[in-house]
Design a protein around this motif. Structure first.
Motif, short mmCIF file in Angstrom:
data_model
loop_
_atom_site.label_atom_id
_atom_site.label_comp_id
_atom_site.label_asym_id
_atom_site.label_seq_id
_atom_site.Cartn_x
_atom_site.Cartn_y
_atom_site.Cartn_z
N THR A 102 8.03 -1.18 5.86
CA THR A 102 7.91 -0.06 4.93
C THR A 102 9.22 0.08 4.18
O THR A 102 10.29 -0.28 4.68
N ASN B 244 2.42 -5.64 3.76
CA ASN B 244 1.94 -6.58 4.76
C ASN B 244 1.96 -7.97 4.14
O ASN B 244 1.26 -8.23 3.17
N ILE C 246 8.01 -3.02 10.75
CA ILE C 246 6.96 -2.61 11.66
C ILE C 246 6.62 -3.75 12.60
O ILE C 246 6.46 -3.56 13.81
N GLU D 20 0.85 -1.19 0.00
CA GLU D 20 0.00 0.00 0.00
C GLU D 20 0.89 1.24 0.00
O GLU D 20 1.65 1.47 0.93
N THR E 12 5.99 2.74 0.72
CA THR E 12 5.06 1.62 0.62
C THR E 12 5.11 0.79 1.89
O THR E 12 6.19 0.42 2.36
N THR E 13 3.94 0.53 2.46
CA THR E 13 3.81 -0.41 3.57
C THR E 13 3.43 -1.75 2.96
O THR E 13 2.44 -1.84 2.22
N ASP F 264 1.73 5.21 0.18
CA ASP F 264 1.18 6.43 0.77
C ASP F 264 1.53 7.64 -0.10
O ASP F 264 2.21 7.51 -1.13
N GLU G 86 12.14 -0.75 6.81
CA GLU G 86 11.89 -0.50 8.23
C GLU G 86 10.82 -1.49 8.67
O GLU G 86 9.70 -1.48 8.17
N GLU H 27 5.44 -7.25 8.40
CA GLU H 27 5.04 -5.95 7.88
C GLU H 27 6.23 -5.01 7.91
O GLU H 27 6.94 -4.92 8.91
#
Length: 145
Positions: free
Chosen positions: A100, A35, A65, A25, A32-33, A27, A63, A98
């Protein structure tokens, strides 16, 4: 001689032992995140050395999460992240990861590939007898795990 066989199914997903889902996803800032979810579908199997390889659009380190199950390794030269799980079985059947990373195109995170080993067969085969082609008589055979 060696017996070779292949299982073919009209509904190929029904025989997939492991379901891996990737939800990138993006932003507004170009981050991008991603999952990742992993689920053992074939509960009778024990999978070992599971590696989920995720392509990434940059050599920048991700990074993290959250990681529930396994460890990860970032390879900046190959632009991939490898999510590694030593064992996936009925007692350890799900995992999540998860992270980024810079990127603005969701398609950059595909195709995700998966590899694993297993001593169990996805589609068990039982050989009850072997016959010689010429004579039709029984032939000696052995099964190797």
């Amino acid at each position: 001689s060696i017996l070779k066989w292949r299982y073919a199914s009209k509904d190929d997903e029904a025989m997939v032992p492991l379901r891996v889902t990737c939800w990138p996803e993006v932003d507004m800032d170009g981050i991008t995140t991603v999952n990742m979810e992993l689920e053992l579908v074939a509960g009778h199997l024990t999978l070992r050395d599971v590696v989920v390889t995720i392509p990434v659009p940059t050599s920048d380190a991700p990074e993290v999460i959250n990681i529930e199950g396994g460890t990860f390794r970032h390879n900046p030269k190959k632009h991939i992240i490898e999510w590694e799980l030593s064992v996936v079985d009925k007692t350890n059947s799900t995992a999540n990861f998860e992270f980024t990373i810079p990127g603005s195109n969701e398609s950059d995170f595909f195709p995700v590939t998966t590899s694993f080993t297993s001593e169990d067969m996805i589609c068990p085969v039982h050989v009850s007898a072997v016959h010689q082609l010429e004579s039709g008589g029984p032939a000696k055979f052995g099964l190797y795990p």
